[in-house]
Design an enzyme around this catalytic site. Structure first.
Site, PDB file in Angstrom:
ATOM      1  N   GLY A  25       0.780  -1.311  -0.151  1.00 21.19           N
ATOM      2  CA  GLY A  25       0.059   0.065  -0.046  1.00 21.19           C
ATOM      3  C   GLY A  25       0.897   1.281  -0.053  1.00 21.19           C
ATOM      4  CD  GLN A  39       3.168   5.649   3.046  1.00 26.14           C
ATOM      5  OE1 GLN A  39       2.299   5.169   2.448  1.00 26.14           O
ATOM      6  NE2 GLN A  39       4.204   5.198   3.624  1.00 26.14           N
ATOM      7  CB  CYS A  99       5.199   2.247   7.627  1.00 26.58           C
ATOM      8  SG  CYS A  99       4.919   3.849   6.953  1.00 26.58           S
ATOM      9  CG  LEU A 100       6.758   1.542   1.589  1.00 26.78           C
ATOM     10  CD1 LEU A 100       6.213   1.877   0.396  1.00 26.78           C
ATOM     11  CD2 LEU A 100       7.794   0.516   1.491  1.00 26.78           C
ATOM     12  CG  HIS A 160      -0.497   0.714   7.405  1.00 32.25           C
ATOM     13  ND1 HIS A 160       0.438   0.422   8.308  1.00 32.25           N
ATOM     14  CD2 HIS A 160       0.131   1.401   6.495  1.00 32.25           C
ATOM     15  CE1 HIS A 160       1.590   0.887   8.185  1.00 32.25           C
ATOM     16  NE2 HIS A 160       1.490   1.690   6.939  1.00 32.25           N
ATOM     17  CD  GLU A 161      -0.829   2.276   2.781  1.00 31.64           C
ATOM     18  OE1 GLU A 161      -0.484   3.594   2.410  1.00 31.64           O
ATOM     19  OE2 GLU A 161       0.035   1.160   3.122  1.00 31.64           O
ATOM     20  CG  HIS A 185       0.118   6.787   5.968  1.00 32.14           C
ATOM     21  ND1 HIS A 185       1.329   7.138   6.674  1.00 32.14           N
ATOM     22  CD2 HIS A 185       0.261   5.333   5.635  1.00 32.14           C
ATOM     23  CE1 HIS A 185       2.193   6.405   6.673  1.00 32.14           C
ATOM     24  NE2 HIS A 185       1.597   5.369   6.103  1.00 32.14           N
TER      25      HIS A 185
END
Length: 187
Positions: free
Chosen positions: A45, A50, A98-99, A140-141, A144
């Site tokens: 994702g 991000q 997480c990126l 999760h996304e 953000h």
């Protein structure tokens, strides 16, 4: 185009993202670039904050987990201006990464099911319910877009234990297989 990933410490990751409209510049290409960036970075994702954009959009592709959850076969979507309507079910814990938090993986508890209203890449509205891994990725996304990160789900003690890793990320002292934007370096 593959975007660099914005990492922990950048203020854009703590802003509540703003809705977008159909006239967003080069929107079709932007959606393709989001997916390309996510795949290049080995993510399942990716949310617009991000990549430094405070807009309400994220992409997911959880089809790689279809071996364990067959309903994830072909689960690849763009979520535009999403709104979580409801979460329900027992909270279950899973190790998440997480990126924007390279080299950090932590156990996070989330509700098992999520009901979400969103627009697809053609700006058609959907209201859908997801469970299991799909619900986890969506939550999760979505976090953000609300200015939240997975570390916000951790205990104060666990966050203190991660302090040096988080400080290193803000200084760019982390190795990744993808390009990152170090906080304060954005022009």
């Amino acid at each position: 185009m593959i975007y660099p990933i914005t990492v922990y410490g950048d203020p854009v990751l703590r802003k509540v993202a703003q809705p977008i409209t159909k006239d967003y510049p080069d929107f079709d290409q932007f959606v393709k670039d989001m997916f390309e960036t996510m795949y290049f970075s080995d993510g399942v994702g990716l949310a617009a904050p991000q990549i430094g954009l405070p807009i309400r959009m994220f992409v997911v592709d959880a089809s790689a987990a279809a071996d364990e959850e067959p309903e994830l076969e072909g689960f690849k979507k763009a979520f535009i201006n999403p709104e979580i309507i409801e979460t329900k079910g027992d909270e279950w814990t899973m190790n998440e990464g997480c990126l924007s938090l390279p080299d950090i993986r932590e156990d996070v508890s989330r509700p098992e099911f999520v009901k979400i209203k969103y627009l697809d890449e053609n700006f058609v509205e959907h209201i859908e319910e997801y469970g299991g891994f799909a619900a986890r990725v969506i939550q999760h996304e979505y976090d953000h877009l609300e200015g939240k990160l997975l570390v916000d789900h951790l205990s104060p003690l666990r966050k203190r234990m991660l302090k040096s890793k988080l400080t290193n990320i803000t200084k760019g002292k982390v190795k990744t297989s993808y390009r990152i934007i170090i906080p304060g370096s954005r022009k």
